[in-house]
Design a protein around this motif. Structure first.
Motif, PDB file in Angstrom:
ATOM      1  N   LYS A  12       0.869  -1.171   0.000  1.00 55.79           N
ATOM      2  CA  LYS A  12       0.000   0.000   0.000  1.00 55.79           C
ATOM      3  C   LYS A  12       0.903   1.217   0.000  1.00 55.79           C
ATOM      4  CE  LYS A  12      -3.544  -2.656   0.568  1.00 55.79           C
ATOM      5  NZ  LYS A  12      -3.771  -3.418  -0.609  1.00 55.79           N
ATOM      6  N   SER A  13       0.441   2.305  -0.551  1.00 57.19           N
ATOM      7  CA  SER A  13       1.240   3.525  -0.601  1.00 57.19           C
ATOM      8  C   SER A  13       0.692   4.574   0.345  1.00 57.19           C
ATOM      9  CB  SER A  13       1.243   4.104  -2.018  1.00 57.19           C
ATOM     10  OG  SER A  13       1.869   3.215  -2.907  1.00 57.19           O
ATOM     11  N   VAL A  14       1.612   5.235   1.019  1.00 52.52           N
ATOM     12  CA  VAL A  14       1.276   6.365   1.882  1.00 52.52           C
ATOM     13  C   VAL A  14       2.212   7.490   1.476  1.00 52.52           C
ATOM     14  CG1 VAL A  14       1.228   7.227   4.253  1.00 52.52           C
ATOM     15  CG2 VAL A  14       0.613   4.857   3.784  1.00 52.52           C
ATOM     16  N   TYR A  15       1.651   8.637   1.181  1.00 48.32           N
ATOM     17  CA  TYR A  15       2.448   9.774   0.775  1.00 48.32           C
ATOM     18  C   TYR A  15       2.681  10.681   1.971  1.00 48.32           C
ATOM     19  CZ  TYR A  15       1.467   8.135  -3.891  1.00 48.32           C
ATOM     20  OH  TYR A  15       1.375   7.362  -5.001  1.00 48.32           O
ATOM     21  N   LEU A  16       3.963  10.870   2.318  1.00 49.09           N
ATOM     22  CA  LEU A  16       4.350  11.687   3.457  1.00 49.09           C
ATOM     23  C   LEU A  16       5.219  12.836   2.984  1.00 49.09           C
ATOM     24  CD1 LEU A  16       5.526   8.784   5.816  1.00 49.09           C
ATOM     25  CD2 LEU A  16       3.280   9.883   5.798  1.00 49.09           C
ATOM     26  N   ASP A  17       5.076  13.985   3.656  1.00 50.78           N
ATOM     27  CA  ASP A  17       6.003  15.071   3.347  1.00 50.78           C
ATOM     28  C   ASP A  17       7.296  14.830   4.130  1.00 50.78           C
ATOM     29  OD1 ASP A  17       5.697  16.068   5.981  1.00 50.78           O
ATOM     30  OD2 ASP A  17       4.188  17.535   5.368  1.00 50.78           O
ATOM     31  N   TYR A  19       8.632  16.309   6.705  1.00 53.26           N
ATOM     32  CA  TYR A  19       8.482  16.362   8.156  1.00 53.26           C
ATOM     33  C   TYR A  19       7.851  15.078   8.693  1.00 53.26           C
ATOM     34  CZ  TYR A  19       9.317  21.312   7.245  1.00 53.26           C
ATOM     35  OH  TYR A  19       9.835  22.500   6.810  1.00 53.26           O
ATOM     36  N   GLU A  20       6.808  14.615   8.044  1.00 49.48           N
ATOM     37  CA  GLU A  20       6.147  13.374   8.455  1.00 49.48           C
ATOM     38  C   GLU A  20       7.097  12.191   8.333  1.00 49.48           C
ATOM     39  OE1 GLU A  20       1.618  14.608   7.098  1.00 49.48           O
ATOM     40  OE2 GLU A  20       3.005  13.758   5.629  1.00 49.48           O
ATOM     41  N   ALA A  22      10.314  12.280   8.469  1.00 54.75           N
ATOM     42  CA  ALA A  22      11.347  12.407   9.504  1.00 54.75           C
ATOM     43  C   ALA A  22      10.847  11.859  10.841  1.00 54.75           C
ATOM     44  CB  ALA A  22      11.780  13.858   9.650  1.00 54.75           C
ATOM     45  N   VAL A  23       9.582  12.094  11.159  1.00 55.78           N
ATOM     46  CA  VAL A  23       9.008  11.576  12.405  1.00 55.78           C
ATOM     47  C   VAL A  23       8.980  10.047  12.372  1.00 55.78           C
ATOM     48  CG1 VAL A  23       6.902  11.433  13.784  1.00 55.78           C
ATOM     49  CG2 VAL A  23       7.651  13.639  12.902  1.00 55.78           C
ATOM     50  N   ILE A  24       8.513   9.490  11.261  1.00 57.38           N
ATOM     51  CA  ILE A  24       8.455   8.022  11.128  1.00 57.38           C
ATOM     52  C   ILE A  24       9.854   7.424  11.196  1.00 57.38           C
ATOM     53  CG2 ILE A  24       7.844   6.102   9.582  1.00 57.38           C
ATOM     54  CD1 ILE A  24       5.426   7.453  10.914  1.00 57.38           C
ATOM     55  N   THR A  25      10.804   8.039  10.502  1.00 58.15           N
ATOM     56  CA  THR A  25      12.187   7.554  10.500  1.00 58.15           C
ATOM     57  C   THR A  25      12.777   7.598  11.905  1.00 58.15           C
ATOM     58  OG1 THR A  25      12.506   8.234   8.210  1.00 58.15           O
ATOM     59  CG2 THR A  25      14.492   7.916   9.525  1.00 58.15           C
ATOM     60  N   ALA A  26      12.545   8.692  12.628  1.00 58.00           N
ATOM     61  CA  ALA A  26      13.071   8.821  13.990  1.00 58.00           C
ATOM     62  C   ALA A  26      12.499   7.738  14.907  1.00 58.00           C
ATOM     63  CB  ALA A  26      12.765  10.209  14.545  1.00 58.00           C
ATOM     64  N   HIS A  27      11.200   7.496  14.813  1.00 55.70           N
ATOM     65  CA  HIS A  27      10.578   6.457  15.634  1.00 55.70           C
ATOM     66  C   HIS A  27      11.111   5.075  15.270  1.00 55.70           C
ATOM     67  CE1 HIS A  27       7.470   8.440  18.094  1.00 55.70           C
ATOM     68  NE2 HIS A  27       7.499   9.356  17.145  1.00 55.70           N
ATOM     69  N   ALA A  28      11.233   4.815  13.977  1.00 58.61           N
ATOM     70  CA  ALA A  28      11.745   3.512  13.537  1.00 58.61           C
ATOM     71  C   ALA A  28      13.168   3.295  14.048  1.00 58.61           C
ATOM     72  CB  ALA A  28      11.696   3.414  12.013  1.00 58.61           C
ATOM     73  N   MET A  39       4.921   1.530  10.785  1.00 58.20           N
ATOM     74  CA  MET A  39       3.657   2.086  10.284  1.00 58.20           C
ATOM     75  C   MET A  39       2.547   1.039  10.313  1.00 58.20           C
ATOM     76  SD  MET A  39       4.853   4.926   7.427  1.00 58.20           S
ATOM     77  CE  MET A  39       4.835   3.805   6.109  1.00 58.20           C
ATOM     78  N   ARG A  40       2.866  -0.220  10.010  1.00 55.40           N
ATOM     79  CA  ARG A  40       1.862  -1.284  10.073  1.00 55.40           C
ATOM     80  C   ARG A  40       1.330  -1.416  11.501  1.00 55.40           C
ATOM     81  NH1 ARG A  40       4.200  -4.713   7.155  1.00 55.40           N
ATOM     82  NH2 ARG A  40       5.606  -5.537   8.718  1.00 55.40           N
TER      83      ARG A  40
END
Length: 66
Positions: A12-17, A19-20, A22-28, A39-40
């Motif tokens: 599935k595709s999710v389009y993030l800017d 900033y978004e 960066a938040v996901i990457t930091a949490h991961a 994200m799953r």
């Protein structure tokens, strides 16, 4: 080949800017998991809460290794 073919994952595709993302990457990075897995888990946690099931089992999210 697979015990339960309904457990096969599809893309599935999710389009993030930036900033978004960066938040996901930091949490991961913080939890030592892939962005897709993070994200799953986030999506499924929200889905369970929306239908009133809450957390059915513990996940790696919200727990810092250490």
């Amino acid at each position: 080949m697979y015990q339960d073919t309904k457990r096969l994952r599809s893309k599935k595709s999710v389009y993030l800017d930036e900033y978004e993302d960066a938040v996901i990457t930091a949490h991961a990075n913080l939890y030592g998991m892939s962005k897709a897995a993070l994200m799953r888990e986030m999506i499924m946690k929200q889905a369970r809460e929306l239908v009133g099931l809450g957390d059915l089992h513990e996940t790696s999210m919200g727990k810092r290794a250490g």
